[in-house]
Design an enzyme around this catalytic site. Structure first.
Site, PDB file in Angstrom:
ATOM      1  N   GLY A   1       0.842  -1.199   0.000  1.00 42.16           N
ATOM      2  CA  GLY A   1       0.000   0.000   0.000  1.00 42.16           C
ATOM      3  C   GLY A   1       0.873   1.244   0.000  1.00 42.16           C
ATOM      4  O   GLY A   1       2.073   1.191   0.341  1.00 42.16           O
ATOM      5  N   CYS A   2       0.281   2.362  -0.384  1.00 42.42           N
ATOM      6  CA  CYS A   2       1.069   3.596  -0.501  1.00 42.42           C
ATOM      7  C   CYS A   2       1.578   4.054   0.863  1.00 42.42           C
ATOM      8  O   CYS A   2       2.790   4.286   1.045  1.00 42.42           O
ATOM      9  CB  CYS A   2       0.217   4.682  -1.160  1.00 42.42           C
ATOM     10  SG  CYS A   2      -1.471   4.787  -0.535  1.00 42.42           S
ATOM     11  N   TYR A   3       0.699   4.138   1.856  1.00 43.30           N
ATOM     12  CA  TYR A   3       1.154   4.558   3.195  1.00 43.30           C
ATOM     13  C   TYR A   3       2.183   3.579   3.766  1.00 43.30           C
ATOM     14  O   TYR A   3       3.224   4.003   4.279  1.00 43.30           O
ATOM     15  CB  TYR A   3      -0.023   4.663   4.162  1.00 43.30           C
ATOM     16  CG  TYR A   3      -0.965   5.825   3.990  1.00 43.30           C
ATOM     17  CD1 TYR A   3      -0.529   7.145   4.154  1.00 43.30           C
ATOM     18  CD2 TYR A   3      -2.308   5.621   3.725  1.00 43.30           C
ATOM     19  CE1 TYR A   3      -1.413   8.213   4.041  1.00 43.30           C
ATOM     20  CE2 TYR A   3      -3.201   6.680   3.613  1.00 43.30           C
ATOM     21  CZ  TYR A   3      -2.753   7.972   3.767  1.00 43.30           C
ATOM     22  OH  TYR A   3      -3.625   9.023   3.664  1.00 43.30           O
TER      23      TYR A   3
END
Ligand SMILES: NC(=O)C1=CN([C@@H]2O[C@H](COP(=O)(O)OP(=O)(O)OC[C@H]3O[C@@H](n4cnc5c(N)ncnc54)[C@H](OP(=O)(O)O)[C@@H]3O)[C@@H](O)[C@H]2O)C=CC1
Ligand SMILES: CC(=O)N[C@@H](CCC(=O)OP(=O)(O)O)C(=O)O
Length: 344
Positions: A147-149
């Protein structure tokens, strides 16, 4: 190489197209749609005129096996149905959604509120945090792109936790994202009149990246922990900035933390440790595959503030997916990804 992109019309898909068109080993890119079959891609996205004019293709499962690489950049709940039967059938599979990241199906069900992927597929999937899982990625048939985070958080915290420099049991992580992180489907939350001139907190204590970050900390450092992770939507298009707060262990100084980061990433071209800075923000990585990290210890509280920035659509999605493809295909990991940030 011949690649197929499912979910090509979305933001992650568009970024894959942009980057793959600049990749020297890609001969052919086919784009698949679930809703717009036959439409010429550059009719829909004029910026790709004379670059990608081919029609969008219907997703036909039997045809997918003929590609060297298939990227799925679809909302969660789609690739778990599309990909399991393709595992081991030829194409390397790289999924940008959350469907194959969590090893425990019950966790996926709890956080994503959807039916999990089949257990056998979850067992085969390899977590694609390139800098930390390279050996497994080299032999993977299916990759769960992070995921990006989690990408921004993990790259900045894992070296410090692994070396026992900070107290991993009391981590507080504050994260801010641009609106493209929410995809191209407009919602009340992403409406211009509600995002412009506004900074909002969302998914408080319910964010699906909480178990992903905890799982990766355990996998890569052998320490189990429960994190406090808070996400905010800020009025910009791209970019993620994460700020983590942690107590520094006895006898540890700022220099130890900086050295651990520098040593870990000494041979990693996409992670930059910024030692001295008064100004640190998302525009220094905009449009690039860099993750920049800065750490400072407050001697009054003995707490470290660890900051990292990425472009959510590049290192947080399409860029890291292509970095993983490069590793899987025995190419230099930077192939097609030597992008200078678009600072202003
Ligand atoms: N945006 C970001 O910064 C990041 C996103 N991700 C993850 O990557 C994935 C894609 O994100 P993003 O591009 O932002 O999302 P978007 O909503 O922008 O795009 C998703 C695309 O998926 C396609 N799609 C929708 N339903 C189906 C279906 N039933 N079958 C096949 N395709 C379908 C749609 O294209 P069409 O209608 O043409 O089929 C749509 O354009 C998501 O899982 C997201 O969580 C991960 C990291 C960062
Ligand atoms: C700004 C914004 O809404 N960002 C999204 C990130 C989406 C994502 O990457 O989620 P999965 O890949 O786990 O599906 C969010 O916070 O849910």
């Amino acid at each position: 190489m011949k690649v197929g992109i499912i979910g090509a019309t979305g933001y992650g898909g568009l970024e894959l197209i942009r980057l793959l068109h600049n990749h020297p080993e890609i001969e052919n890119i086919d784009l698949f749609t679930s809703s717009d079959e036959g439409n010429n891609f550059s009719n829909k996205y004029t910026h790709l005129l004379n670059i990608h004019d081919e029609p969008l293709l219907k997703i036909e499962h039997a045809k997918l096996a003929h590609y060297d690489v298939i990227f799925t950049s679809t909302p969660s709940g789609i690739s778990r149905e599309l990909l399991p039967s393709l595992i081991g059938k030829g194409p390397k599979l790289i999924d940008l959604s959350g469907d194959f990241r969590l090893k425990d199906p019950a966790q996926y069900e709890h956080w994503y509120k959807k039916t999990p992927a089949p257990t056998q597929a979850l067992e085969k999937s390899v977590y694609g945090l390139t800098e930390w899982n390279r050996k497994a990625i080299e032999h993977a048939t299916i990759i769960a792109n992070p995921g990006c985070y989690p990408t921004a958080v993990l790259l900045s915290l894992l070296p410090l936790i692994k070396e026992n420099l900070i107290d991993a049991t009391q981590l507080i992580i504050d994260a801010k994202s641009g609106i493209s992180g929410a995809g191209n489907k407009p919602t009340q939350m992403t409406h211009f009149s509600e995002t412009n001139e506004n900074t909002a907190i969302y998914k408080l204590h319910q964010h699906q990246h909480i178990p992903e970050i905890e799982q990766a900390i355990e996998t890569f450092t052998n320490q189990s922990t429960l994190i406090t992770f808070t996400t905010h939507l800020v009025p910009m298009t791209r970019g993620i900035l994460t700020t983590s707060y942690a107590h520094v262990n006895e006898g540890i100084t700022e220099k130890h933390l900086t050295n651990a980061l520098q040593d870990t990433y000494a041979n990693q071209p996409f992670v930059r440790i910024i030692e001295q800075t008064d100004k640190f923000g998302t525009n220094q990585v905009y449009g690039s595959n860099f993750c920049d990290i800065h750490v400072k210890v407050d001697p009054r509280t003995n707490r470290a503030t660890i900051v990292s920035v990425i472009d959510n659509l590049v290192k947080g999605a399409a860029g890291q997916a292509i970095q993983n493809m490069n590793v899987q295909c025995n190419l230099d990991q930077t192939t097609g990804l030597s992008l200078v940030p678009l600072f202003i």
